[in-house]
Write an enzyme that holds these catalytic residues in place. Sequence first.
Site, short mmCIF file in Angstrom:
data_model
loop_
_atom_site.label_atom_id
_atom_site.label_comp_id
_atom_site.label_asym_id
_atom_site.label_seq_id
_atom_site.Cartn_x
_atom_site.Cartn_y
_atom_site.Cartn_z
CD GLU A 88 -55.32 -16.81 -48.40
OE1 GLU A 88 -55.56 -18.03 -48.42
OE2 GLU A 88 -54.73 -16.23 -49.32
CB CYS A 143 -48.08 -28.60 -68.02
SG CYS A 143 -47.02 -29.73 -67.16
CE LYS A 165 -53.47 -17.79 -60.49
NZ LYS A 165 -53.48 -17.16 -59.16
CD1 TRP A 223 -45.46 -27.00 -61.03
CD2 TRP A 223 -46.43 -29.00 -61.01
NE1 TRP A 223 -45.65 -27.36 -59.72
CE2 TRP A 223 -46.24 -28.59 -59.67
CE3 TRP A 223 -47.02 -30.24 -61.24
CZ2 TRP A 223 -46.62 -29.35 -58.57
CZ3 TRP A 223 -47.40 -31.01 -60.15
CH2 TRP A 223 -47.20 -30.57 -58.83
NE ARG A 241 -51.86 -24.05 -67.60
CZ ARG A 241 -53.13 -24.24 -67.30
NH1 ARG A 241 -53.94 -23.21 -67.25
NH2 ARG A 241 -53.59 -25.43 -67.04
CD GLU A 250 -49.27 -19.21 -52.01
OE1 GLU A 250 -49.42 -20.19 -52.75
OE2 GLU A 250 -50.17 -18.39 -51.78
N GLY A 267 -51.24 -32.84 -67.74
CA GLY A 267 -52.10 -33.84 -67.10
C GLY A 267 -51.27 -35.04 -66.67
C1 F6R Z 1 -52.63 -19.94 -53.00
C2 F6R Z 1 -53.30 -20.41 -54.19
C3 F6R Z 1 -53.77 -21.82 -54.23
C4 F6R Z 1 -55.12 -21.92 -54.96
C5 F6R Z 1 -55.56 -23.38 -55.09
C6 F6R Z 1 -56.93 -23.52 -55.74
O1 F6R Z 1 -52.28 -18.58 -53.11
O2 F6R Z 1 -53.47 -19.68 -55.13
O3 F6R Z 1 -53.85 -22.36 -52.95
O4 F6R Z 1 -56.08 -21.19 -54.26
O5 F6R Z 1 -54.63 -24.08 -55.85
O6 F6R Z 1 -56.95 -22.94 -57.00
P1 F6R Z 1 -58.31 -22.59 -57.73
O7 F6R Z 1 -58.94 -21.47 -57.00
O8 F6R Z 1 -57.92 -22.23 -59.13
O9 F6R Z 1 -59.17 -23.82 -57.67
#
Ligand code: F6R
Length: 614
Positions: free
Chosen positions: A487, A2, A609, A80, A27, A494, A107
């Site tokens: 990975e 969000c 994100k 979201w 987001r 995804e 949240g």
């Molecule tokens: C996959 C991706 C997610 C993030 C995960 C953690 O491409 O981007 O799996 O890696 O949500 O996010 P951060 O790094 O912001 O804690």
Amino acid sequence: MCGIIGYLGDRQATPILMESLKRLEYRGYDSAGVAVLEMPTSGSARLTSVTKSEAKVDTLIDKLKANMPSGKLGIGHTRWATHGKPTYINAHPHTDCHSRIFVVHNGIIENFAELKAELEAAGHEFTSDTDTEVVPHLIEANYKGDFLSAVRAALRRIRGAYALAMFTTDDPELLVGARLNAPLVVGLGENEYYIASDITAIIPYTKRVLVLGEGEVAAVTPLGAEVSTLDGVSVEPKLIHVDWDLSQAQKGGYQHFMLKEIHESSEAVANAMRGRLTDDGTVSFREFDVPDDDLRRHSEVLLLGMGTSLHAAMVGEYVIEDWAGIPAKAMDASEFRYRRPTFGKDALAVVITQSGETADTLVGLHQAKERGALTVAVTNVVASSAARDADGAIYLHSGPEIGVASTKTLLAHLVSLYLLGLRLATVHGRVSLERRRELVESLRALPDHVQSIVDREKEIAEIAHKYSRYRNFMYTGRGLGYPLALEGAIKLKEISYIHAEGTTGGELKHGPIAMLDENFPVIAICTASATKDKMVSNVHEIVARNAPVLALVTEGDRSLAKVATDVFVMPAVEEAAGAILNTVMLQLFAYHVAVELGQDVDQPRNLAKSVTVE
Ligand code: F6R
């Protein structure tokens, strides 16, 4: 998760809300909305114009363009969904019974059911299925003419996570923000102020930003922003200057942010190293400046992260164990929090999080701190929650990453972990000067090597074209190749929605190999490493089951030339550097498969994100 934006200033709010929501869309993007307090015509009451869409931000923008609300105070949201489907009714902003209080929220209000029942019993009428809607009603229930006091009283009742932007029709010169366990910043412009869930939203307008702490409320008026606790105690907010620029948050001619960000890989790798490494391999981190003796006392390393950041942690685990000779353990932060870990104050806990706001990772960080561990956040976002809550920070300096799938920041995470590994190896006396120099040379050559892979995009796109017809993929590797296999699989699934899984080469024949046939290709990471020959044997086993194999191999190694269906030849570099090059190749492969299938690469379905809820 969000995006939220609020504006109060001299200009019209609507165009700014529209632009900011576009930048925040990464987001969350299942519905969107704005509320603008309209200028009253003489004698009439002040009205709030609410516009919502149950689709992406562009649909909202079309609606707003057709009927532009006029006013200098407004809030906006891109959603979201957590509670309630992504429908018009559930889209934010939400309001109270008399449309006097407007709220956008990021949240989860954990006690919303209990609060809703109480408010309904008191006569409040709810129109949505969201948890958010309790907020305006709770404020309304506490509102006796002082909006700020009512907000504080309401928030004292709320459990869970919130970043909120709010206003009341009673005061056209007051915009209120509040946060708990979800990020929120206040942007200070010239005669104008912003409240936003992240800096990206307001980069074009200001570089001066106040970062709110947990449980703090910001009251923004034309005179400035005042920050206080939920009990009304004044707080001196932290002012930061943001060094990201607008061009970094725009596509700059690329079809997708993800592609642009992959093309920024070489720079991201260079930036993660800049100013941190001397010729003889001495590593220093400005915001994690722990004396050697202190660091040496931490004889085990715990690495926490989620998703792609967990894969970075797993690479870090291998490298730290290998280079520094001390126990290292990578863990899924969401699992870590529910275990009874045995480590304590001898541990160094490294939390890996691009956004610095991932809810599960933050809880892991807090638990590690409570147990007395020394903590450091490896993150891209200055003054993010992780950076502020940990004892130290290692910043990635990658610039904003907008594509939902992490790409360049993963590479920067890996480089940062290599530097940390080198630092630990040095303080623990486990690495010779000669080996340090070798590693320095290899790291310094990395940006050029990374660029050499990015420059082969066309070749990778052709391979992706060939493989995009398959519906299942297996990725496999050993050592550093194993987290890369995971990975590679997460990246493909995804953004392309193709089923993909990752396994070690060793594990393959303990189950996963049963899946393989001529329609189930395997991507095998067979570049130079101590276990390369074992991987070669694994590829033979795979080929014997008729599965097509795309093998990543090191130049000069012909062992799979006549065995694998396709080989992608990598430069001969040191193993850790090779892991980074392999990552870039796998990212470009996933990107081109997804593009080939016509998927929305930057905004894949069901994802967001920054995952700020558990
Ligand atoms: C996959 C991706 C997610 C993030 C995960 C953690 O491409 O981007 O799996 O890696 O949500 O996010 P951060 O790094 O912001 O804690």
